[in-house]
Design a protein around this motif. Structure first.
Motif, PDB file in Angstrom:
ATOM      1  N   HIS A 194       0.857  -1.177   0.000  1.00 19.66           N
ATOM      2  CA  HIS A 194       0.000   0.000   0.000  1.00 19.66           C
ATOM      3  C   HIS A 194       0.902   1.239   0.000  1.00 19.66           C
ATOM      4  N   ARG A 195       0.554   2.238  -0.807  1.00 21.24           N
ATOM      5  CA  ARG A 195       1.425   3.400  -0.969  1.00 21.24           C
ATOM      6  C   ARG A 195       0.761   4.655  -0.390  1.00 21.24           C
ATOM      7  N   TYR A 196       1.636   5.471   0.271  1.00 21.88           N
ATOM      8  CA  TYR A 196       1.172   6.697   0.913  1.00 21.88           C
ATOM      9  C   TYR A 196       2.133   7.826   0.569  1.00 21.88           C
ATOM     10  N   GLU A 197       1.606   9.050   0.629  1.00 24.93           N
ATOM     11  CA  GLU A 197       2.432  10.240   0.461  1.00 24.93           C
ATOM     12  C   GLU A 197       2.108  11.228   1.582  1.00 24.93           C
ATOM     13  N   PHE A 198       3.158  11.901   2.087  1.00 24.35           N
ATOM     14  CA  PHE A 198       2.990  12.875   3.151  1.00 24.35           C
ATOM     15  C   PHE A 198       3.812  14.110   2.807  1.00 24.35           C
ATOM     16  N   ASN A 199       3.223  15.279   2.994  1.00 30.91           N
ATOM     17  CA  ASN A 199       3.933  16.538   2.792  1.00 30.91           C
ATOM     18  C   ASN A 199       4.337  17.091   4.155  1.00 30.91           C
ATOM     19  N   ILE A 200       5.630  17.230   4.354  1.00 29.89           N
ATOM     20  CA  ILE A 200       6.161  17.699   5.634  1.00 29.89           C
ATOM     21  C   ILE A 200       6.462  19.184   5.540  1.00 29.89           C
ATOM     22  N   ASP A 201       5.863  19.967   6.451  1.00 28.43           N
ATOM     23  CA  ASP A 201       6.124  21.406   6.500  1.00 28.43           C
ATOM     24  C   ASP A 201       6.441  21.804   7.937  1.00 28.43           C
ATOM     25  N   LYS A 202       6.410  23.099   8.207  1.00 32.40           N
ATOM     26  CA  LYS A 202       6.794  23.610   9.522  1.00 32.40           C
ATOM     27  C   LYS A 202       5.927  23.048  10.641  1.00 32.40           C
ATOM     28  N   SER A 203       4.665  22.798  10.369  1.00 32.34           N
ATOM     29  CA  SER A 203       3.752  22.312  11.403  1.00 32.34           C
ATOM     30  C   SER A 203       4.165  20.937  11.936  1.00 32.34           C
ATOM     31  N   PHE A 204       4.897  20.179  11.141  1.00 30.77           N
ATOM     32  CA  PHE A 204       5.322  18.848  11.574  1.00 30.77           C
ATOM     33  C   PHE A 204       6.254  18.927  12.780  1.00 30.77           C
ATOM     34  N   PHE A 205       6.984  20.032  12.925  1.00 21.00           N
ATOM     35  CA  PHE A 205       7.991  20.152  13.979  1.00 21.00           C
ATOM     36  C   PHE A 205       7.492  20.916  15.203  1.00 21.00           C
ATOM     37  N   GLU A 206       6.249  21.327  15.188  1.00 21.83           N
ATOM     38  CA  GLU A 206       5.687  22.019  16.343  1.00 21.83           C
ATOM     39  C   GLU A 206       5.605  21.067  17.537  1.00 21.83           C
ATOM     40  N   GLY A 207       6.142  21.505  18.645  1.00 25.46           N
ATOM     41  CA  GLY A 207       6.127  20.664  19.844  1.00 25.46           C
ATOM     42  C   GLY A 207       7.330  19.751  19.960  1.00 25.46           C
ATOM     43  N   VAL A 208       8.198  19.735  18.945  1.00 26.15           N
ATOM     44  CA  VAL A 208       9.408  18.914  19.009  1.00 26.15           C
ATOM     45  C   VAL A 208      10.486  19.696  19.748  1.00 26.15           C
ATOM     46  N   GLU A 209      10.987  19.164  20.836  1.00 28.65           N
ATOM     47  CA  GLU A 209      12.012  19.848  21.618  1.00 28.65           C
ATOM     48  C   GLU A 209      13.396  19.624  21.017  1.00 28.65           C
ATOM     49  N   ASP A 210      14.204  20.690  21.015  1.00 31.28           N
ATOM     50  CA  ASP A 210      15.589  20.627  20.541  1.00 31.28           C
ATOM     51  C   ASP A 210      15.681  20.060  19.127  1.00 31.28           C
ATOM     52  N   THR A 211      14.731  20.428  18.284  1.00 35.51           N
ATOM     53  CA  THR A 211      14.769  19.927  16.916  1.00 35.51           C
ATOM     54  C   THR A 211      15.885  20.593  16.116  1.00 35.51           C
ATOM     55  N   LEU A 212      16.508  19.852  15.228  1.00 34.84           N
ATOM     56  CA  LEU A 212      17.547  20.382  14.356  1.00 34.84           C
ATOM     57  C   LEU A 212      16.953  21.025  13.107  1.00 34.84           C
ATOM     58  N   ILE A 213      15.652  20.813  12.892  1.00 37.13           N
ATOM     59  CA  ILE A 213      14.997  21.325  11.690  1.00 37.13           C
ATOM     60  C   ILE A 213      13.899  22.296  12.102  1.00 37.13           C
ATOM     61  N   GLU A 214      13.916  23.494  11.517  1.00 36.91           N
ATOM     62  CA  GLU A 214      12.940  24.523  11.869  1.00 36.91           C
ATOM     63  C   GLU A 214      11.775  24.584  10.896  1.00 36.91           C
ATOM     64  N   ASP A 215      12.026  24.226   9.669  1.00 42.42           N
ATOM     65  CA  ASP A 215      10.986  24.278   8.640  1.00 42.42           C
ATOM     66  C   ASP A 215      11.348  23.261   7.565  1.00 42.42           C
ATOM     67  N   ALA A 216      10.372  22.919   6.731  1.00 44.17           N
ATOM     68  CA  ALA A 216      10.650  21.930   5.695  1.00 44.17           C
ATOM     69  C   ALA A 216       9.623  22.017   4.575  1.00 44.17           C
TER      70      ALA A 216
END
Length: 209
Positions: free
Chosen positions: A20-42
């Motif tokens: 089964h195939r899926y697609e996901f678009n990762i943007d800034k909202s994906f990192f909200e709530g992530v502590e000490d993340t190395l990525i700020e936006d995407a």
């Protein structure tokens, strides 16, 4: 990792055997709530090929896009392209897996949260050293860096006495010391101020002159 949304949860119990195939678009909202993340936006596309078998499931992740992350040199945000692939095998059981690519699911598990492996794939796809191209770093920060960091790493002036520069410890052998001591002994015989008693015969000869 942040609390997942339904978008990243796959209820595999109702899926048929097969891929089964899926697609996901990762943007800034994906990192909200992530502590000490190395990525700020995407702006990243995640493609997932999820294969369900009788006794296990295989997830093949593939990512492609750009992310915003702090520069390791000036700490200003920078954008860089990333690409990567990640494969995880899921099986049911109660044992502990020591293989990071093998996840053991409790027999009663009925859905998968794939947000954590997606984030991990994004992070490991970053280069070890993340820096702006030459000349694009923050000028003010680089000025301070060159003033306080680079200069601090330069070796201090050598306090060695110039008169001792030619001194070689290896050449200073015991033999040299013996020779110097011998010379001192010879010179002492010719020293008129030597306190040793003079042989009377030598005194007579000196008077003849």
């Amino acid at each position: 990792m942040k609390k997942s949304t339904n978008e990243f949860i796959i209820p595999f119990v109702g899926l048929k055997i097969g891929t089964h195939r899926y697609e996901f678009n990762i943007d800034k909202s994906f990192f909200e709530g992530v502590e000490d993340t190395l990525i700020e936006d995407a702006n990243v596309l995640v493609e997932l090929a999820f294969e369900k078998k009788e006794t296990m499931m295989i997830a093949e992740f593939s990512i492609s896009g750009t992310v915003a992350t702090p520069c390791d040199r000036c700490n200003d945000p920078m954008e860089m392209s990333i690409h990567g692939d990640y494969r995880i095998v899921y099986k049911f059981g109660t044992e502990i897996s020591e293989d990071e690519n093998l996840i053991v699911l409790h027999p009663e598990t009925f859905e998968l949260d794939i947000s954590a492996p997606i984030y991990e794939l994004l992070v490991i796809s970053l280069p070890a050293r993340k820096i702006h191209p030459e000349g694009e770093c923050n000028e003010e920060v680089m000025g301070l860096y060159n003033k306080y960091i680079v200069n601090a790493n330069e070796p201090e002036d050598n306090d060695w006495d110039e008169d001792d520069e030619d001194w070689d410890e290896e050449d200073d052998t015991d033999e040299d010391w013996d020779d110097e001591e011998g010379e001192d002994e010879d010179d002492s015989d010719d020293d008129p101020d030597n306190d040793k008693p003079i042989d009377p015969r030598w005194s007579v000869l000196k008077n003849l002159n």
